[in-house]
Scaffold this motif. Structure first.
Motif, short mmCIF file in Angstrom:
data_model
loop_
_atom_site.label_atom_id
_atom_site.label_comp_id
_atom_site.label_asym_id
_atom_site.label_seq_id
_atom_site.Cartn_x
_atom_site.Cartn_y
_atom_site.Cartn_z
N PRO A 56 15.73 -53.19 -41.32
CA PRO A 56 15.90 -54.17 -42.40
C PRO A 56 14.59 -54.81 -42.84
CG PRO A 56 17.60 -54.46 -40.74
CD PRO A 56 16.63 -53.46 -40.18
N ASP A 57 13.57 -54.77 -41.98
CA ASP A 57 12.27 -55.35 -42.32
C ASP A 57 11.31 -54.36 -42.97
OD1 ASP A 57 13.00 -57.85 -41.25
OD2 ASP A 57 12.50 -57.17 -39.23
N GLY A 58 11.75 -53.11 -43.15
CA GLY A 58 10.91 -52.11 -43.78
C GLY A 58 10.58 -50.95 -42.87
N PRO A 59 9.68 -50.05 -43.31
CA PRO A 59 9.30 -48.89 -42.51
C PRO A 59 8.66 -49.33 -41.20
CG PRO A 59 8.54 -48.65 -44.78
CD PRO A 59 9.00 -50.07 -44.62
N ALA A 60 9.03 -48.66 -40.11
CA ALA A 60 8.52 -49.02 -38.80
C ALA A 60 8.18 -47.76 -38.03
CB ALA A 60 9.54 -49.86 -38.03
N VAL A 61 7.45 -47.93 -36.92
CA VAL A 61 6.96 -46.78 -36.18
C VAL A 61 6.98 -47.04 -34.69
CG1 VAL A 61 4.53 -47.50 -36.27
CG2 VAL A 61 5.08 -45.08 -36.07
N CYS A 62 7.29 -46.01 -33.94
CA CYS A 62 7.21 -45.99 -32.48
C CYS A 62 6.48 -44.71 -32.07
CB CYS A 62 8.60 -46.01 -31.85
SG CYS A 62 9.38 -47.64 -31.73
N SER A 63 6.54 -44.38 -30.80
CA SER A 63 5.97 -43.14 -30.28
C SER A 63 7.08 -42.36 -29.58
CB SER A 63 4.83 -43.43 -29.32
OG SER A 63 3.79 -44.16 -29.95
N GLY A 64 6.87 -41.06 -29.39
CA GLY A 64 7.88 -40.23 -28.74
C GLY A 64 7.25 -39.00 -28.12
N THR A 65 8.07 -38.23 -27.40
CA THR A 65 7.60 -37.06 -26.66
C THR A 65 8.59 -35.92 -26.77
OG1 THR A 65 6.61 -38.57 -25.02
CG2 THR A 65 6.79 -36.25 -24.40
N VAL A 66 8.10 -34.72 -27.02
CA VAL A 66 8.94 -33.52 -27.01
C VAL A 66 9.30 -33.21 -25.56
CG1 VAL A 66 9.16 -31.09 -27.67
CG2 VAL A 66 7.70 -32.63 -29.02
N ILE A 67 10.60 -33.11 -25.26
CA ILE A 67 11.03 -32.81 -23.91
C ILE A 67 11.80 -31.50 -23.87
CG2 ILE A 67 11.10 -35.20 -23.15
CD1 ILE A 67 14.16 -35.13 -23.61
N LYS A 68 11.84 -30.88 -22.71
CA LYS A 68 12.55 -29.62 -22.55
C LYS A 68 14.06 -29.84 -22.56
CE LYS A 68 8.90 -27.11 -20.11
NZ LYS A 68 8.54 -26.32 -18.91
N ASP A 69 14.78 -28.81 -22.94
CA ASP A 69 16.24 -28.82 -22.95
C ASP A 69 16.70 -27.81 -21.90
OD1 ASP A 69 18.94 -28.52 -23.44
OD2 ASP A 69 18.74 -28.60 -25.62
N VAL A 70 17.18 -28.30 -20.78
CA VAL A 70 17.51 -27.41 -19.66
C VAL A 70 18.62 -26.42 -20.01
CG1 VAL A 70 16.73 -29.01 -17.89
CG2 VAL A 70 19.10 -29.11 -18.68
N ASN A 71 19.46 -26.77 -20.97
CA ASN A 71 20.56 -25.90 -21.35
C ASN A 71 20.20 -24.94 -22.49
OD1 ASN A 71 22.72 -27.01 -19.58
ND2 ASN A 71 22.25 -28.88 -20.72
N HIS A 72 19.00 -25.10 -23.03
CA HIS A 72 18.52 -24.21 -24.09
C HIS A 72 17.03 -23.98 -23.85
CE1 HIS A 72 22.03 -26.40 -25.67
NE2 HIS A 72 22.36 -25.22 -26.17
N PRO A 73 16.70 -23.27 -22.77
CA PRO A 73 15.30 -23.10 -22.37
C PRO A 73 14.45 -22.45 -23.44
CG PRO A 73 16.75 -21.61 -21.16
CD PRO A 73 17.63 -22.57 -21.88
N GLY A 74 13.28 -23.05 -23.66
CA GLY A 74 12.32 -22.52 -24.62
C GLY A 74 12.64 -22.84 -26.06
N LYS A 75 13.78 -23.48 -26.33
CA LYS A 75 14.20 -23.75 -27.70
C LYS A 75 14.65 -25.20 -27.88
CE LYS A 75 15.68 -18.97 -28.57
NZ LYS A 75 14.62 -18.66 -29.55
N SER A 76 13.96 -26.10 -27.24
CA SER A 76 14.37 -27.50 -27.29
C SER A 76 14.13 -28.12 -28.66
CB SER A 76 13.61 -28.31 -26.25
OG SER A 76 13.91 -29.69 -26.36
N ASN A 77 15.06 -28.96 -29.06
CA ASN A 77 14.91 -29.81 -30.25
C ASN A 77 15.09 -31.28 -29.86
OD1 ASN A 77 14.48 -28.04 -32.60
ND2 ASN A 77 16.46 -27.17 -32.03
N LEU A 78 14.72 -31.62 -28.63
CA LEU A 78 14.93 -32.95 -28.11
C LEU A 78 13.63 -33.76 -28.04
CD1 LEU A 78 17.38 -32.19 -25.15
CD2 LEU A 78 17.94 -32.72 -27.54
N VAL A 79 13.74 -35.04 -28.38
CA VAL A 79 12.61 -35.97 -28.35
C VAL A 79 13.03 -37.20 -27.57
CG1 VAL A 79 11.10 -37.47 -29.73
CG2 VAL A 79 11.69 -35.17 -30.56
N TRP A 80 12.16 -37.65 -26.66
CA TRP A 80 12.42 -38.86 -25.87
C TRP A 80 11.67 -40.03 -26.48
CZ3 TRP A 80 15.65 -38.84 -21.55
CH2 TRP A 80 15.77 -40.07 -20.90
N THR A 81 12.34 -41.17 -26.62
CA THR A 81 11.70 -42.38 -27.11
C THR A 81 12.44 -43.58 -26.53
OG1 THR A 81 10.87 -43.51 -29.10
CG2 THR A 81 13.05 -42.48 -29.25
#
Length: 395
Positions: free
Chosen positions: A161-186
């Motif tokens: 509601p206050d406008g565009p904002a930013v954080c940081s994140g990390t690409v993490i592995k997907d144990v159920n889809h090895p080598g093809k993860s689309n998961l990000v931790w934040t």
């Protein structure tokens, strides 16, 4: 962490071992991270209809309609309406349709840090099990190009509601889809406002943002591939803890010890998974090791509040201690670090069996920016991760 830090004595620790392992992890895949031809152009999108507007999948359109929200109006700017009655808050109500071209480089640079602050008074109350305050650690700039040194790390953009904002994140592995993860931790507070609000909007991840670490002046002439070398990745689903949704607040609140989130993302352009595109992803350590067992932890992120400006990646490495806001809440990790708001959600890594694994994320810190605290990742966090992987990972 909005206040400018008070400059005092700094205990600068060499990040030996941990940094070396992270660098190896970041370049250990098929080499696509080093090939410019494999990097998508961040300016285009395949998620468009014949009129050049972003499509909204039928299931998302249905969710919007359930809340009385017109799909076309949403695409044309209706998402800017933060009417409290329509601010989706339940976990099942997350909607984040792609709006192609919304996150242009200039809009990314205008995004403000997401703040989570514990005042010095609160922090010194010594509730629960809390070790003495750590000595401040001055954050060190990550080596460039980032895709060769910390490829899994990036920035999470969103609208509040206050406008565009930013954080940081990390690409993490997907144990159920090895080598093809689309998961990000934040962090949970990077996707949901907690007990006083709902899900944020237009959530997007940019791995290795500003890959060459250019200054603001230099970025004026930068091409989109330098800003977003692996393109823009929209969250088509996000999960955070019920504890954060119910108890999170602007100062962390009772949800701080559960302040984590997993995003499932999809590219604006291309068909490869995030892990294949970036060429790297980290395992998540859900063993919740004690601070004594962890030996050293490193926090990576893009601090955006002064004296930082959010354009460059930094890291802090320290011996973790224990921090607790209440005897009834799980103990958190705490390290010395002067990174400010914007670093929220950034991954904390430790070395396990010779390689770096994600063990926490930046959640809260004091107003004078001398330390950071992050949640332990135990059974609740693993259950959230597994549900995301099994339910959405194969999409």
């Amino acid at each position: 962490m909005p206040a400018a830090p008070k400059r005092g004595r700094r205990a600068v620790l060499a990040a030996t071992g941990l940094v070396a392992v992270l660098a190896l992890t970041a370049t250990a895949c098929d080499g696509s991270a080093d090939s410019a031809s494999d990097k998508p152009d961040a300016t285009t999108s395949q998620a468009t209809d014949g009129g050049g507007k972003a499509e909204i999948p039928a299931d998302l359109a249905g969710k919007l309609k359930e809340h009385g929200i017109d799909v076309d109006q949403w695409k044309d700017g209706g998402w800017k309406n933060w009417d409290r009655d329509k601010w989706l808050s339940d976990a099942k109500d997350f909607v984040n349709p792609v709006i192609a071209g919304l996150w242009k480089p200039e809009r990314m640079k205008s995004a403000k840090e997401a703040n989570k602050t514990v005042t010095t008074k609160d922090a010194s109350a010594g509730r629960g099990v809390t070790d003495p305050d750590p000595a401040p650690v001055e954050a060190q700039a990550e080596k460039t190009p980032y895709h060769e040194n910390a490829a899994p790390v990036g920035k999470v953009f969103f609208d509040s509601p206050d406008g565009p904002a930013v954080c940081s994140g990390t690409v993490i592995k997907d144990v159920n889809h090895p080598g093809k993860s689309n998961l990000v931790w934040t962090a949970g507070h990077c996707v949901h406002a907690g007990g006083d609000g709902g899900w944020y909007r237009n959530i997007m991840f940019v791995p290795a943002y500003n890959d060459l670490g250019k200054s603001e002046a230099e970025l004026g002439n930068a091409n989109p591939a330098e800003i977003a070398p692996y393109g823009n990745w929209w969250a088509d689903w996000a999960s955070t803890s019920n504890q954060w949704i119910q108890g999170g607040s602007e100062t962390g609140g009772d949800g701080a010890a559960y302040d984590y989130s997993v995003l499932h993302v999809k590219p604006e352009q291309g068909a490869k998974s995030l892990e294949e595109t970036v060429g790297a992803a980290l395992d998540v350590d859900f063993s919740a090791p004690s601070a004594a067992e962890a030996a050293k932890m490193g926090a990576w992120g893009y601090p955006a509040a002064p004296p930082y400006n959010g354009l460059k990646m930094f890291k802090c490495v320290d011996v973790p201690g224990r921090f607790s806001l209440s005897p009834s809440l799980p103990t958190m990790y705490r390290i010395g670090c002067d990174m400010t708001g914007g670093s929220s959600g950034g991954g904390w890594f430790r070395v396990r069996d010779g390689k770096s694994v994600l063990v926490s994320n930046t959640s809260i810190g004091p107003a004078d920016n001398t330390w950071l605290a992050g949640p332990q990742l135990g059974r609740e966090a693993e259950a959230l991760y597994q549900n995301m992987s099994k339910t959405y990972g194969g999409r």
